[in-house]
Each structure stands twice: as C-alpha cells, then as structure tokens.
Design a protein around this motif. Structure first.
Motif, PDB file in Angstrom:
ATOM      1  N   THR A  79      -1.998   9.159   4.872  1.00  0.00           N
ATOM      2  CA  THR A  79      -2.265   8.090   5.842  1.00  0.00           C
ATOM      3  C   THR A  79      -3.715   7.611   5.701  1.00  0.00           C
ATOM      4  O   THR A  79      -4.019   6.434   5.926  1.00  0.00           O
ATOM      5  CB  THR A  79      -1.981   8.577   7.279  1.00  0.00           C
ATOM      6  OG1 THR A  79      -0.690   9.176   7.320  1.00  0.00           O
ATOM      7  CG2 THR A  79      -2.034   7.413   8.268  1.00  0.00           C
ATOM      8  N   ILE A 106       1.326   4.258  -2.911  1.00  0.00           N
ATOM      9  CA  ILE A 106       1.075   5.684  -2.642  1.00  0.00           C
ATOM     10  C   ILE A 106       2.319   6.502  -2.980  1.00  0.00           C
ATOM     11  O   ILE A 106       2.225   7.532  -3.666  1.00  0.00           O
ATOM     12  CB  ILE A 106       0.671   5.902  -1.165  1.00  0.00           C
ATOM     13  CG1 ILE A 106      -0.681   5.230  -0.893  1.00  0.00           C
ATOM     14  CG2 ILE A 106       0.615   7.384  -0.817  1.00  0.00           C
ATOM     15  CD1 ILE A 106      -1.068   5.137   0.578  1.00  0.00           C
ATOM     16  N   VAL A 164       0.846  -1.204   0.000  1.00  0.00           N
ATOM     17  CA  VAL A 164       0.000   0.000   0.000  1.00  0.00           C
ATOM     18  C   VAL A 164       0.877   1.248   0.000  1.00  0.00           C
ATOM     19  O   VAL A 164       0.721   2.134  -0.827  1.00  0.00           O
ATOM     20  CB  VAL A 164      -0.948   0.012   1.219  1.00  0.00           C
ATOM     21  CG1 VAL A 164      -1.938   1.159   1.100  1.00  0.00           C
ATOM     22  CG2 VAL A 164      -1.669  -1.314   1.370  1.00  0.00           C
ATOM     23  N   LYS A 165       1.799   1.284   0.947  1.00  0.00           N
ATOM     24  CA  LYS A 165       2.686   2.449   1.067  1.00  0.00           C
ATOM     25  C   LYS A 165       3.464   2.689  -0.232  1.00  0.00           C
ATOM     26  O   LYS A 165       3.622   3.819  -0.668  1.00  0.00           O
ATOM     27  CB  LYS A 165       3.691   2.223   2.194  1.00  0.00           C
ATOM     28  CG  LYS A 165       3.328   2.881   3.528  1.00  0.00           C
ATOM     29  CD  LYS A 165       4.503   2.714   4.496  1.00  0.00           C
ATOM     30  CE  LYS A 165       4.164   3.038   5.936  1.00  0.00           C
ATOM     31  NZ  LYS A 165       3.837   4.418   6.213  1.00  0.00           N
ATOM     32  N   GLU A 208      -3.840   5.214   2.922  1.00  0.00           N
ATOM     33  CA  GLU A 208      -3.203   3.975   3.368  1.00  0.00           C
ATOM     34  C   GLU A 208      -4.137   3.154   4.276  1.00  0.00           C
ATOM     35  O   GLU A 208      -4.129   1.918   4.241  1.00  0.00           O
ATOM     36  CB  GLU A 208      -1.912   4.342   4.122  1.00  0.00           C
ATOM     37  CG  GLU A 208      -1.038   3.166   4.489  1.00  0.00           C
ATOM     38  CD  GLU A 208       0.111   3.600   5.414  1.00  0.00           C
ATOM     39  OE1 GLU A 208       0.456   4.812   5.458  1.00  0.00           O
ATOM     40  OE2 GLU A 208       0.644   2.722   6.116  1.00  0.00           O
ATOM     41  N   THR A 263      -2.256   1.491  10.876  1.00  0.00           N
ATOM     42  CA  THR A 263      -1.501   2.589  10.250  1.00  0.00           C
ATOM     43  C   THR A 263      -1.027   3.647  11.252  1.00  0.00           C
ATOM     44  O   THR A 263      -0.008   4.297  11.014  1.00  0.00           O
ATOM     45  CB  THR A 263      -2.323   3.283   9.148  1.00  0.00           C
ATOM     46  OG1 THR A 263      -3.604   3.656   9.678  1.00  0.00           O
ATOM     47  CG2 THR A 263      -2.520   2.350   7.958  1.00  0.00           C
TER      48      THR A 263
END
Lengths: 458, 458
Positions: free
Chosen positions: A439, A8, A4-5, A442, A385
């Motif tokens: 965030t 992004i 995911v990070k 995320e 997160t």
C-alpha cells in the motif's frame, strides 16, 4: 496515476526479492566490524536505483559511511522531490530472542520478518519501487533525487556536513521521508512532529579493581549502587525529570490543542495487552499520547557492571556503566540539554566515586506545518489509497537529519511513513506487514501527482 | 617441632610445582562447562594427599561436585584435627584485566599470580605440605582428616547434607581452616568471626519485548529505571539498609568491645591509596573495620539490561537483572533475611512491572571463642613464626560451612588464614606472596604440636 495497483500486482515477487537482497546485508552502523557491509549495502542501493530508472547513481564520500545519491531529471521547470532514507540498521542483540535469523528475511502470516524489514530498508525501498513504476509507465510528473545515508541509527553524525557541502546538488521543493509509523492499518496518519534525542554513556568508577564483597563490602562505595541512585534521582515521584533547567524551553501546548490531539483514537486496553503490561507509566498529568508526543522523557537504554554470568559471584565491582537517552520536544535545544546532563552527573557525583559522561549523539526536535503543499499532497494520497483522511500525529521518535534539512538546505520534510507500532523496530523480531509495504508503494505515486498539481496551482 | 624450616627449604621448588598442578585445572564451580575440571581437580587432590602420607584418600559423592576425603590414623587415644579447604575457584571475568593467564601460574616479584593462588588452592595446599613434613620427619602428633570440597564459592550447597550423612567419619576435636586473611605480613591475625551471606538474583520485567525508546519512551515503564530505583531505595541517606526488620537481630557490640577493636592497626590513607579512592563510604557512625566486621551490608554484585554493546542503540528494554548480596553479622538468621528480602522486592514492585526474586545462596554468620585450645594453639603457633602475638579480627567475608560444622558436627573451627587484603581474591590478578605461602607451611606444624599439648594438659 493509472494502473498503479496493476503494476504492483505484476511485479510483487520481484519487489520482495530485491528488498531481500538489501536486507541480507547486515549493515549495522554502530558496530565497526560491519564497515565492509556498509559499502556492500550502498553499492546494492546504487544498482537498484539505476535499475529503477535513475539517470545516474553513485556512492559519495562522507566522513563516515558513504551516502548513495541518484537522480532523474525530466524538466527543469518542474518541481523536484528529494527522497531521503537510510540503509543502515540497528544491532540485533539479544539474538536468542529472535524467532528467525535477523538477516535472512522470511515471509510468514502476511509479514516480512527481518532486521530492517521496516526501519528503514522496507520503507525506503517502497520509494524506489514507486519511482520505478512512474518511470516505466511514463507517468513521472517531476524531477526526483534520492539520498540514502548509512548513519541514521548513529545520529547521522556526518550527514550534516555533507548537506552543507552539497547544498546545490540537493536543492528540491520538498523532501519525502518514509521512516515513521501510522496509528493502525485502518487508521492512516502522517507524522507532523518528531522528538529530538540526546544519548550519553555514563561511567561510575569506585576502587581501582574488583574487590571481595565480604572483605570490603559496607566500607567502600559500590559503583553499581551509586549509579542506580544517580539514575533513580533523575525522576521525582511524579515522573518529572529532575535535571535543573530541563523543562525550561519545552513548548507548552494549549488546552485547545491538547483537546484536539485527544481525539486521535487510542485504545489503552489494547495497547497494554499488546505490550503485556498491567499499567502504563509516565509523567503525571499527561495521557499516553502526550507522554510520547509533546513531553520529553529520559530512559536508560542499557546498563552493565560487575558479574553478569551464571551463578553467584560475590564481588564488589570497580566500575559500572549506563547508556542513557532523552527524547526532546519542540523548542528544547540539544546542546543546552547536553550541558545540563553533564552538569547534573558531575554535580550529583559523591566524592567516593568518579563519574565520566560521554555524549554519544544528539538531534533537535522537529515540527512540520499542516498547510504546505507537501503535507496536503501526502494527506490526499493516503486518503485515496486508505479511503480515510490521515490524522496528523506527533511521533515520539527522532530523525535528527530532518531538522538539518530545514536548517541547512531550507527544505521541509514530509514524514509519510507506513510502519506500525507493532513492527518491533530496534528490537528482536522486527517485521513489516506486506499490506503496508504494497500500500505504501501504491500511495507514493499519488503523492507525486498531488504535489506537482498543488505546486502548479500556486 | 624440629627442622621445619630446613624441610621447607629443601622442598620449595617441588611444593610450588605441585601447587601449580592444582592451579592449572580451571575448577570454576559456578560455570557448568567446568564440570569435568571439578573431577580432575578432585582427583589431583586425592593423589597429592596419598603422596603426602595419607593412609587413604578418595573422592566421595555429594549431590554436586565430589568431596575429597583422606586421613591418617596414628593412635585412637590422640586428638584428631580435621582439615577443611576447597578446591573450587571463582570465575575469572573480566579476562582483559588480567596481566597473566589466570590458570597458568607465574612467580614474579615474590608473588604467585593465578586464580586460586590464595583462595583457596594456595592456602589449603599449605596444610597438605605441613602434614607431609610432619609425616616424613616422624613428628605427626595426632590423627588427621582432610576434607576438600568443590562448591565453597557457590555456598557449599551440598556439603551440609554430606556432613549430616557422614557425621561419624568426620568426628574430630577441632577443624583447621586456612581460607582467610591476616592484617598485614608484619601483623599476624586470626579470624574470630565471619559474616554470613545472602545472595539473590532480581529480575524486573516491563513490556513483553524491547521497544523503540522514542515511540514508547515516557509512556511505558523502563525496567532498568525501575530496578535502579528499587536498588537506590535499599539504603537511606545514612547508608542504613531500609528493608524492614533487617537489623532486628543484629548483635549490638558494647562500647568497650568497640574500643578494643579500634586498637587494631588501620591506616586509612594507605587503604584509600591502595584502592585509589578519595573517600571510604559506608554506614554512618561506624569505622571502616566496624563496617566490614560487625555490621551487615548490601551490595549489587552485578547488573545488566538493555543494549550494552558498542555505540548508541536507542531501546526501551523489556527486562533488567541484578545480582544482589548481603553480608550478615552475628545473630542474623539467613532464612529470616531471605524472606524479608523477597518481601521487600515484592512489596516495592510497582504494578507497571513484574519482579521475580531467586535466592542463590545463603550462609549464617560465625563467631569463635578466644579461650578454646584450638584458638590458643593457633595464637601460639603464629607467635612462634611471626614473632608477634596475632590479633583476633572479625572478617567481612563468609565461609558458610563453618557454621555447618558447628551446627551439624558440633566442632569449632579455627580460621588461621595467611592471605592478605591485597591478594585480589575473587578479582583479576589474584596473587599470593611466597612469604605467606612458606610461612604458612611453617606455622601449621606448631599449631598441631600446641593443640595436642593443650588438649593433653586439660
């Protein structure tokens, strides 16, 4: 959820550029001159949903501004998440208090500065990008529907009918809303309750024309003075609202629950410093968090009358106006409060003026349970997160349609918002921290993953 | 005086055209964008005085807008009349309530419609035309001086210094002012007293920015609500002003004098019908004429704060403003009242807001005796042209400089005005009846004739 990070990080700049294309459209729903901007903004959302991976997206007529509806079906046996957001924004007056152009977003000091940066373009757009990430990385675990409306800031007046007309189309297992705030960047929270809203315009009329304040002053009622008196009389010396019957249905919170709520971190000195005030002020016997969370309130949002230009015009004005809002809490009914408000102003009106009350909009309060899969899925996602379990809070704000979702569609809403109290939504210099924006993107995929797992475990 | 009526009849159209050339210049002294118009209007007055027969006329500097000074000397042994008027006018907002353009005069139904038609362009111009008539027909019985200022509507702030600097130049036996009203067209009256004035702007500040009314509402003071409470508390339930010490110096009128004043004709039903109000309203224990004539009052002239646009923006504003004026009566001292007013707002301010008071302008009250030559000359002149002896009245309005004339120059003023209460001065659709305009021009020469005779009889 994997990478995911990384996803992004690789798409950061594009995400911002796409968000800015939404922000640049001045979609102010309360000002009729922006009718065309509402359509442009809805069209832009349609494009963004299709680009993000929706099977289909379209503008759907309401009695007001169009709604944008899109979806992606992966498997009828899987759960369905309905995403709700709004593409309309608040007016920008007073313009001279903005440090940047409200509709020309600027990134500075780690914040996005613009009208709608948080409420709700920034927050709802996070949902689109989280969805895109899941689609493009092949990780979307369930069916998704998107519903974006263009009238949230004016009370979602036409969306209630829309829900009733499209009940089938909108069926889902949970509704995810990103339109609320957390306690702080390092203190995640989820909104488990919202206040309701009543909003009225009051007009007090004296003589049929503006009068010379010397020739008539002292002998003819001044509608501004009368309006001020009526407004002053709305509260007693303890900050209680004096409208007869106003508190009758207010849900009384037990001492135990109040004690639990009191554990939420709250730094009054920092709160006062942030607002630059010497003292907080509200209903006697309640803390600041209780005053905004579990108690109703009544505020004048605007007032005008007489001469307001430069210099000193001596005039005894003919008419005075105020916009007055109240925030309602659990068990209070808007229709009943509306009637009490109108009665109050009509009864309190002395015979030397005439008073007219126009209801502008109303919304019921909402409370969501902490035991359902949707709440737990959000709680676990934020824990992943932010590294901390989020605290359930009651927000002082109102999202009228959330009670409509429950009443009309029978679906609960999860209010997992990533805003901050300092985002200045509804005010000049609205902003949204980049940290919260990224965030948020995320966190949302973990919500989907947790929700599908919890539903399948049932 | 001979052939006054004939002269007026022969020059009617020209008089109106010349007046309109003054009215068309939007000389609003309280709006800085009209600085250039002030000069243009003063220049036009200079031309008109020279054309009417003045030996000389010129613009003279003050610390603000220039004064226009002109004179005609016929014989140092004769008395001197000083004419005072003002060429500045009030603002015109709200523009949408005007039926005609404020600065494009229209004659309709026997009235002149325009800003300044009465106050004070129409009334002061009558003095110029009466002067012209006396000069051109060889009947001017004394020396005349003209002083026209451009800051009356903002409290004559710089004329007091001007008087002190030009004491010699302005020496005269009487000052004639046409800037007040009569009771009715068939009921002439002369203003024997004026109320004084205090005018302040009050700012109440809460948080340092506009806040979301849901998130903060109930916990942070709303400056509009606080301002309304402070304004409401300025009066008690009997309509008395509650500022400590406010009434200490008010001249108490004897029961006999009140009984005499009560004989002035006053039709309350007609008054209410004209204003379209169900009830008059003011200080308990006093009649309408007393409330505006011998009692002080306090009015909010303007108020603004928060969101005042279209629709319903939910905001807890940062700041609220009001413009508040008080009318003072005989023996009240503006400087003392100013201090009491500031003290009141500072003391009444709770610690959750900050309050700032800015004094805008002040004027002392004035009373003129009925026994002096000037008053008698005016009384006889009006009796000649109206066929009825005028009634002495106390006006609720204020002409600050009139007390300055007495204090600085040692000269009494005669307030022989020809306006009507229905002229809507300071308001939309200001008007002035042609009957009053022409009867005023006719009356003034008799004033001169009577005054010179009475002075020579002494």
């Amino acid at each position: 959820m994997k990478d995911v990070k990384k996803y992004i990080e690789a798409n950061k700049d594009r995400f911002l550029e796409e968000l800015f294309s939404l922000i640049r459209i001045p979609s102010i729903s309360s000002e009729s001159e922006h009718k065309g901007d509402m359509i442009r903004c809805a069209e832009r959302w349609k494009e963004l949903l299709l680009e993000a991976g929706a099977d289909n997206a379209e503008l759907m007529a309401t009695k007001g501004n169009p709604a944008v509806y899109g979806y992606k079906n992966i498997d009828p046996a899987k759960p369905t998440v309905l995403v709700y957001g709004h593409y309309d924004v608040m007016p920008v007056a007073p313009l001279d208090e903005w440090n940047t152009e409200p509709f020309e977003p600027v990134v500075k000091d780690g914040y996005i500065w613009a009208r709608g940066a948080d409420d709700d373009k920034g927050q709802s757009f996070m949902q689109a990008k989280a969805f895109e990430m899941m689609v493009r990385t092949g990780q979307l675990p369930c069916n998704v529907k998107f519903l974006l409306e263009g009238e949230e800031e004016i009370g979602s007046v036409n969306l209630f009918d829309f829900l009733a007309e499209h009940k089938e189309m909108l069926q889902a297992d949970i509704i995810l809303v990103c339109d609320t705030s957390m306690i702080a960047q390092d203190t995640p929270s989820i909104t488990s309750g919202l206040r309701g809203l009543g909003y009225w315009e009051v007009e007090v009329k004296g003589a049929n024309r503006d009068l010379h304040s010397g020739i008539y002053g002292g002998a003819v009622a001044n509608p501004i003075n009368v309006l001020c008196k009526m407004i002053a009389d709305l509260h007693d010396e303890n900050g209680h609202i004096t409208i007869p019957g106003f508190y009758d249905d207010v849900l009384v919170i037990s001492d135990e629950e109040r004690a639990l709520m009191a554990q939420a971190p709250f730094d009054e000195e920092r709160y006062k410093k942030d607002l630059d005030i010497k003292q907080v002020h509200g209903e006697k016997g309640y803390s600041t968090n209780e005053r905004t969370g579990i108690r109703p309130c009544l505020d004048v949002c605007g007032i005008w009358g007489g001469y307001t230009g430069e210099g000193s015009k001596t005039v005894l004005p003919s008419v005075a106006h105020a916009k007055i809002s109240t925030r309602l809490v659990a068990n209070q009914d808007y229709d009943k409060i509306n009637q009490l408000f109108i009665n109050y102003f009509e009864k309190a009106a002395p015979d030397y003026v005439t008073v007219k009350v126009t209801p502008c909009h109303g919304a019921a309060p909402y409370v969501s349970p902490l035991e359902i899969a949707g709440y737990k899925a959000a709680e676990q996602a934020m824990t992943t997160t932010f590294g901390k379990r989020p605290i359930p809070t009651r927000s002082g704000g109102s999202i009228g349609i959330v009670t409509g979702f429950e009443r009309i569609l029978g679906i609960k809403s999860i209010l997992m918002g990533f805003g901050l109290g300092s985002d200045a939504i509804h005010a000049p210099n609205e902003n949204y921290p980049l940290f919260n924006f990224f965030t948020g993107i995320e966190t949302i995929p973990y919500f989907y993953e947790n929700f599908v797992r919890l539903m399948e475990e049932k």
